[in-house]
Design an enzyme around this catalytic site. Structure first.
Site, mmCIF file in Angstrom:
data_model
loop_
_atom_site.group_PDB
_atom_site.id
_atom_site.type_symbol
_atom_site.label_atom_id
_atom_site.label_comp_id
_atom_site.label_asym_id
_atom_site.label_seq_id
_atom_site.Cartn_x
_atom_site.Cartn_y
_atom_site.Cartn_z
ATOM 1 N N LYS A 233 1.044 -1.102 -0.142
ATOM 2 C CA LYS A 233 -0.076 0.531 -0.160
ATOM 3 C C LYS A 233 0.859 1.295 -0.299
ATOM 4 C CE LYS A 233 -2.222 -1.251 3.924
ATOM 5 N NZ LYS A 233 -1.725 -2.389 3.603
ATOM 6 N N ARG B 226 -10.715 1.303 9.746
ATOM 7 C CA ARG B 226 -10.099 0.077 10.157
ATOM 8 C C ARG B 226 -11.235 -0.900 10.937
ATOM 9 N NH1 ARG B 226 -3.676 -0.927 11.476
ATOM 10 N NH2 ARG B 226 -2.630 0.008 10.031
ATOM 11 N N ARG C 102 11.043 -6.882 4.365
ATOM 12 C CA ARG C 102 11.258 -5.254 4.085
ATOM 13 C C ARG C 102 12.117 -5.242 5.363
ATOM 14 N NH1 ARG C 102 4.902 -3.407 5.870
ATOM 15 N NH2 ARG C 102 5.188 -5.159 7.882
ATOM 16 N N ARG D 270 -1.072 -11.383 12.201
ATOM 17 C CA ARG D 270 -2.058 -9.869 11.508
ATOM 18 C C ARG D 270 -2.505 -10.087 9.777
ATOM 19 N NH1 ARG D 270 3.242 -6.538 10.686
ATOM 20 N NH2 ARG D 270 1.619 -4.495 9.906
#
Length: 384
Positions: A24, A100, A134, A175
Site C-alpha cells: 500500500k 479499519r 522488508r 496479522r
C-alpha cells in the site's frame, strides 16, 4: 505528472487497502509522484501530528507514547485538518491504512467524499516473504525490500530497521488473519454506501503492480464521472447509486476494463489459479465460463467502443470431438463438431453481437502466437 488524474479527484479521497505487506505505502508513493495526488498514511499522519505542540498533537502523542490506539474521533480530527489543506483539496487524497473499523467508515463518510477504493490482493505466502525482507528507514519512513527493492544508498542502508514481528511468521500470519476479519466488515460497510471498488493483483513486481494500480485509478475516475460528473467536495455525501456488483466492481490484471452500466462487462467463473503438478507434468483441469455482456447500441446508449481480442488454441487437442452435457449429467457427442469448431462459432457470435464501432482481433497459438486478424471494426461489410 498526470494533472488530469488529480483533477478528477479534487475534493475526494481514494482509499488504498490491502493486507500487511501488500504494498500500500509503496504504491501510494508511486501514484502520488505520477499524479500529484496527496498520499496520507494513517500511521505517519499520527506520528507527524504527535510532534506538534498544539492540543491535538499533545493528545495524539499521549496515546502513541502509551502504545495505545488513537480513538476514532481523534484521528478523524487529525485527518480532517490535513485534508482541509490546499494541496489535498486541489489534488485529491490517497488514504493508506484507514478506515479499519465500521465506525471509522461512518466517521470518514461524514467528513469527506470517498471517490472509491483500490484493493491490493496478494497471496499469503507472498505477503510473508515480503515481510521477512522488508526494511524501513526510521528517518524518512521510506520502505525497502532486500530482494525486490533494495536500498542503494550505503549510508541509508546502515540505519534501516526491521519492523516488530516482521520476522516472526506465526505473528505475521495472525496479522494477516486479523486483517481479513476486520476488512470483511469494512468491505460490506463501503458496499452499502455504494462506493466503487477496484481489485488489483499485487503479487507481481512493484513496477507491474504500479501499472495496474494506475489503471485502477482510471477506472475509479470513470466511476466518479458516471455518478456525478466529477463534482463534489469535502464533506459532501457520496452518491448512493451503484454498488459492488458486476457493473461497479472491476478486477484488474494485465488489462483494464472500465465497467459502468453502459459498458461491456467481462466475467470469468470460477476465477481460480490453474496449478500444474510439475513432478508428473499433468496439468490440473479447471472448467471456467467466460461471459461478455455487451449492451445494445440503442440511440440513448452512451458507452465507449470496446476492443475484444480472442486468443485461440489451435493445437491438435482442439480437434477432439466436442461433447454436450445434458441436464441429467449425461454426455453425448456433437455429430462431428470439434472443440475448435465450437470456438469458431463462439467468435462469430461475438462478432455479430457488438456494434460497428467495436473492434475484434484474433490471435492463434500452437507453440507460438500469431495474429491472424488485426483489430477490425465489425461493419456490415466485414461481417459479410
Amino acid at each position: 505528472k498526470d494533472p488530469k488524474m488529480s483533477n478528477e479527484f479534487q475534493g475526494k479521497i481514494v482509499l488504498v487497502a490491502g493486507a500487511p505487506c501488500s504494498g500500500k505505502g509503496t504504491q501510494c508513493k508511486l501514484l502520488s509522484k505520477s499524479t500529484g495526488m496527496v498520499h496520507i498514511s494513517a500511521g505517519d499522519l499520527c506520528r507527524e501530528k504527535s510532534l506538534c505542540a498544539d492540543a491535538l498533537g499533545v493528545q495524539i502523542k499521549t496515546y502513541l507514547d502509551n502504545k495505545e490506539l488513537v480513538p476514532d474521533e481523534l484521528f478523524v480530527s487529525v485527518l480532517k485538518e490535513r485534508i482541509s489543506q490546499t494541496d489535498a483539496q486541489s489534488n485529491g487524497v490517497l488514504l493508506d491504512g484507514f478506515p479499519r473499523t465500521v465506525p471509522q467508515v461512518e466517521y470518514l463518510q461524514n467528513e469527506a467524499q470517498i471517490g472509491g477504493m483500490i484493493l491490493l490482493q496478494s497471496e499469503d505466502n507472498s505477503l510473508k516473504t515480503r515481510a521477512k525482507d522488508r526494511r524501513v528507514d526510521p528517518v524518512t519512513n521510506d520502505i525497502f525490500n532486500l530482494t525486490s527493492a533494495p536500498c542503494i544508498d550505503a549510508e541509508v542502508s546502515k540505519r534501516l530497521i526491521q519492523r516488530n514481528h516482521d520476522d516472526d511468521e506465526a505473528a505475521f500470519t495472525n496479522r494477516i488473519n486479523a486483517w481479513k476479519v476486520y476488512f470483511s466488515h469494512i468491505e460490506k460497510a463501503l458496499s452499502d454506501l455504494g462506493i466503487c471498488k477496484v481489485e488489483v493483483d499485487a503479487n507481481r513486481s512493484i513496477s507491474e503492480t504500479n501499472i495496474m494500480v494506475a489503471n485502477a485509478l482510471a477506472i475509479l475516475a470513470n466511476s466518479v464521472n458516471q455518478k456525478n460528473g466529477g463534482g463534489g467536495g469535502w464533506g459532501e455525501a457520496a452518491d448512493n447509486g451503484g454498488g459492488w456488483g458486476t457493473d461497479q466492481s472491476s478486477s484488474v490484471s494485465d488489462t483494464v476494463s472500465v465497467s459502468s452500466p453502459d459498458d461491456p462487462i467481462v466475467s470469468i467463473t470460477p476465477c481460480v489459479d490453474i496449478n500444474i503438478n510439475r513432478n508428473i507434468l499433468i496439468p490440473t483441469t479447471v472448467n471456467v465460463c467466460v461471459s461478455i455482456d455487451v449492451p445494445d447500441l440503442l440511440p440513448n446508449t452512451n458507452r465507449v467502443p470496446c476492443d475484444i481480442v480472442c486468443v485461440v488454441d489451435i493445437s491438435g487437442s482442439m480437434n477432439a470431438e466436442a461433447s454436450v452435457e445434458t441436464a441429467n449429467g449425461n454426455r453425448s457427442n456433437t455429430n462431428g463438431l470439434t472443440v475448435l469448431n465450437l470456438v469458431q462459432h463462439s467468435i462469430k457470435s461475438v462478432m455479430h453481437m457488438i456494434g460497428e464501432e467495436d473492434r475484434i482481433a484474433i490471435v492463434t497459438f500452437n507453440g507460438k502466437a500469431e495474429r491472424v486478424l488485426e483489430l477490425t471494426n465489425m461493419t456490415e461489410r466485414v461481417l459479410e
